[in-house]
Design an enzyme around this catalytic site. Structure first.
Site, PDB file in Angstrom:
ATOM      1  CD  GLU A   1     110.656  27.051  40.907  1.00  0.00           C
ATOM      2  OE1 GLU A   1     111.526  26.996  42.449  1.00  0.00           O
ATOM      3  OE2 GLU A   1     110.208  25.748  40.736  1.00  0.00           O
TER       4      GLU A   1
ATOM      5  CD  GLU B   1     113.927  22.925  43.928  1.00  0.00           C
ATOM      6  OE1 GLU B   1     113.008  22.319  44.399  1.00  0.00           O
ATOM      7  OE2 GLU B   1     113.304  23.764  43.723  1.00  0.00           O
TER       8      GLU B   1
HETATM    9  C1  FCB Z   1     110.976  25.202  45.173  1.00  0.00           C
HETATM   10  C2  FCB Z   1     109.539  23.946  44.619  1.00  0.00           C
HETATM   11  C3  FCB Z   1     108.295  25.346  44.101  1.00  0.00           C
HETATM   12  C4  FCB Z   1     107.966  25.865  45.160  1.00  0.00           C
HETATM   13  C5  FCB Z   1     109.811  26.293  45.266  1.00  0.00           C
HETATM   14  C6  FCB Z   1     108.672  27.460  47.005  1.00  0.00           C
HETATM   15  O1  FCB Z   1     111.698  24.186  45.601  1.00  0.00           O
HETATM   16  O2  FCB Z   1     110.315  24.103  43.092  1.00  0.00           O
HETATM   17  O3  FCB Z   1     107.583  24.535  43.295  1.00  0.00           O
HETATM   18  O4  FCB Z   1     107.954  25.294  45.992  1.00  0.00           O
HETATM   19  O5  FCB Z   1     110.205  25.450  45.887  1.00  0.00           O
END
Ligand code: FCB
Length: 449
Positions: A357, A160
Site C-alpha cells: 500500500e 498491519e
Molecule cells: C492503511 C490501511 C488501509 C487504509 C490506508 C489509508 O493503514 O491498511 O486499509 O486505510 O491505511
C-alpha cells in the site's frame, strides 16, 4: 528520461473487504467488530461503502480498462465464517466468483486473509488478546485456501497487525475500541502467532503459494542529532517498526523494546515456549505499507507517558507533521520511502519486498465528468520515483500496489477521506476515473516513469 522498473515488476491496486464491500448482512454474513464498533460509536459504517459485493463485475472491468495486472483484496472472515468457526458457503462463493472474474480479465488476485474485520463472535471471546484466536485463524486460512488455493498463488495472512492491535486495543480509535495498553501488546503477539500458524497451515496445504504478511512502517525524524533525540527516535522506531518485524525474522522482540514495555508487565508473560519459532515461519516476501514518517522529541523525564498513541511509550513525544500534508494530515516525504526500503533490504537480509500500500487522501471534485487530482498524481509520481531510487540502490522491490482502487470507507474517518484512483459518488455509486488513475495506467503500461 524514462526510469524503467525491473522486468516482471508487479503493478497492482489494493482494497480491503470492509472498506468497499457493503452488503454487511447479505448471504449469511455475521457482524464484524467494525459493524459493532461503528454502530456503538455513532460513526459512519461500511454499509454500503462502494457496494462492491454487488458491483464487483463492474469494478473488475474498471481494473481491466486500466490495464493494471495485479489486484490485492481481502477476504472477510465474517462472511466466510459468520461466527468465526462455522463455514457459510455463500460467503466463500463470493470470493470464488471474484477470483474467477479477475482471472477471466487477466488480472492476478492477491488475497489478504485479515484486514481488521474480526467476527464479533470472536471479540465476544476476548478478541485478539485471547491466544485461542491464533488457531481459529489458521483454520479459517485453510478454509479459504481450500476454495481459492487452486487459482490464488499470493497469500497475505494479516494486514498491519500494528493497527489491529495497537489502535484497536490500545488507544481504542479503531474497532473493537478497547483502551488497554497491556492488552494491546498481547493482541500484537497473538496476531503474530496467528500469522505463524496460518502460514504453516497454508504451506501444509501444498501448492506453490507465496506467503507474506503486510506491515506498516513509519520512519522517524528528529530535529537534532544528539543522544537524547536518538533515544527518543529509537523508542518510537522499535515499537512502531520492529515490534512485528524482528520476531518475524526469527530474532525475537528486541531486548531494548522489552525493557521499554516492561512497566506494562503483559508482553513477556504472553510469550509461551515455542511461540517465537512458530511465528517466525520463513516469509516468501514482506509486504510494506508506507504513507508518512513520524517526528520524535525526547522528554526530560524518562517516565512521563508519551503523547503518542502507541502502547507503553514513555520519555518521548511525537511532534506535529510539517510541510505539505495530505487531507488526513499526513506529511509527504518520498525520500523517507527510499531510506525505508534500503533499510528493510539490509535489515531483512535481502528478503524480497512488495509495496502492498502507498497512496494519499485529498479532497476531490468531479468537474464536467473529470477529476483533476493533481496533488495525488504528484504524490504517486514522487513516491514511485522514490521506489525506483531504492531499486537502483539495490533494494529488492518486486511490486507496487497503489492504495486504493476506489474511494472507500476510511475506517474511523468514514467517507471523509478519498484515497481512490477512481472517484466514487457514495449517493449514486457512480465511478469516475481520476487523472491519477490515467497517470498510473500509463506508468504500468510503460513499466516506468
Ligand atoms: C492503511 C490501511 C488501509 C487504509 C490506508 C489509508 O493503514 O491498511 O486499509 O486505510 O491505511
Amino acid at each position: 528520461m524514462t526510469r524503467g522498473f525491473p522486468a516482471g515488476f508487479r503493478w497492482g491496486t489494493a482494497t480491503a473487504a470492509y472498506q468497499i464491500e457493503g452488503s454487511t448482512t447479505a448471504d449469511g454474513r455475521g457482524p464484524s467488530i467494525w459493524d459493532t464498533f461503528t454502530a456503538r460509536s455513532g460513526l459512519a459504517t461500511g454499509d454500503p461503502a462502494c457496494d462492491h459485493y454487488r458491483r464487483y463485475r463492474e469494478d473488475v472491468r474498471l481494473l481491466s480498462e486500466l490495464g493494471v495486472p495485479y489486484y490485492r483484496f481481502s477476504v472477510a472472515w465474517s462472511r466466510v465464517m459468520p461466527d468465526g468457526r462455522t463455514v457459510e458457503p455463500r460467503g466463500l462463493a463470493f470470493y470464488d466468483r471474484l477470483v474467477d472474474t479477475l482471472l477471466d480479465h487477466g488480472i492476478t488476485p492477491m488475497v489478504t486473509l485479515y484486514h481488521w474485520d474480526l467476527p464479533e463472535a470472536l471479540q465476544a471471546e476476548g478478541g485478539w488478546p485471547n491466544r485461542a484466536l491464533a488457531d481459529l485463524f489458521a483454520d479459517y486460512a485453510l478454509t479459504v485456501h481450500k476454495v481459492l488455493g487452486d487459482r490464488v498463488r499470493q497469500w497475505t495472512t494479516i494486514n498491519e497487525p500494528f493497527c489491529a492491535a495497537f489502535i484497536g486495543y490500545g488507544n481504542g480509535d479503531h474497532a473493537p475500541g478497547i483502551r488497554d495498553e497491556g492488552a494491546a501488546l498481547v493482541a500484537g503477539h497473538n496476531l503474530l502467532l496467528a500469522h505463524g500458524k496460518a502460514t504453516r497451515a497454508l504451506r501444509s496445504a501444498g501448492g506453490e503459494q507465496e506467503v507474506s504478511i503486510v506491515l506498516n512502517f513509519a520512519p522517524v525524524l528528529t530535529d537534532v542529532d544528539d543522544a537524547a533525540h536518538r533515544e527518543a527516535a529509537r523508542k518510537f522506531d522499535f515499537l512502531h517498526n520492529r515490534f512485528f518485524l524482528d520476531p518475524l525474522l526469527g530474532r525475537g522482540y528486541p531486548p531494548e523494546l522489552l525493557a521499554d514495555l516492561a512497566h506494562l508487565g503483559t508482553l513477556e508473560p504472553a510469550i509461551a515456549d515455542g511461540d517465537l519459532e512458530i511465528l517466525a515461519q520463513p516469509l516468501d516476501v514482506l509486504g510494506v505499507n508506507y504513507y508518512a514518517p513520524a517526528r520524535a522529541v525526547p522528554l526530560d523525564d524518562p517516565e512521563t507517558d508519551s503523547n503518542c498513541p502507541l502502547p507503553g511509550l514513555r520519555g518521548m513525544d511525537v511532534q506535529p507533521p510539517r510541510g505539505e500534508l495530505t487531507s488526513l494530515g499526513w506529511e509527504q516525504r518520498p525520500e523517507c520511502f527510499t531510506e525505508l526500503l534500503l533499510w528493510l533490504h539490509e535489515h531483512c537480509d535481502g528478503l524480497p519486498l512488495v509495496i502492498a500500500e502507498n497512496g494519499a487522501a485529498f479532497e476531490d471534485e468531479v468537474v464536467e465528468g473529470r477529476v483533476h487530482d493533481e496533488k495525488r498524481v504528484r504524490y504517486f509520481a514522487e513516491h514511485l520515483a522514490a521506489v525506483h531510487a531504492a531499486i537502483e540502490r539495490g533494494a529488492d522491490v518486486r511490486g507496487y500496489m497503489a492504495w486504493s482502487l476506489l474511494d472507500n470507507f476510511e475506517w474511523a474517518m468514514g467517507y471523509t477521506q478519498r484515497f481512490g484512483l477512481v472517484h466514487v459518488d457514495f449517493e449514486t455509486q457512480e465511478r469516475v476515473l481520476k487523472d491519477s488513475a490515467l497517470f498510473y495506467a500509463d506508468v504500468v503500461a510503460r513499466n516506468g516513469l
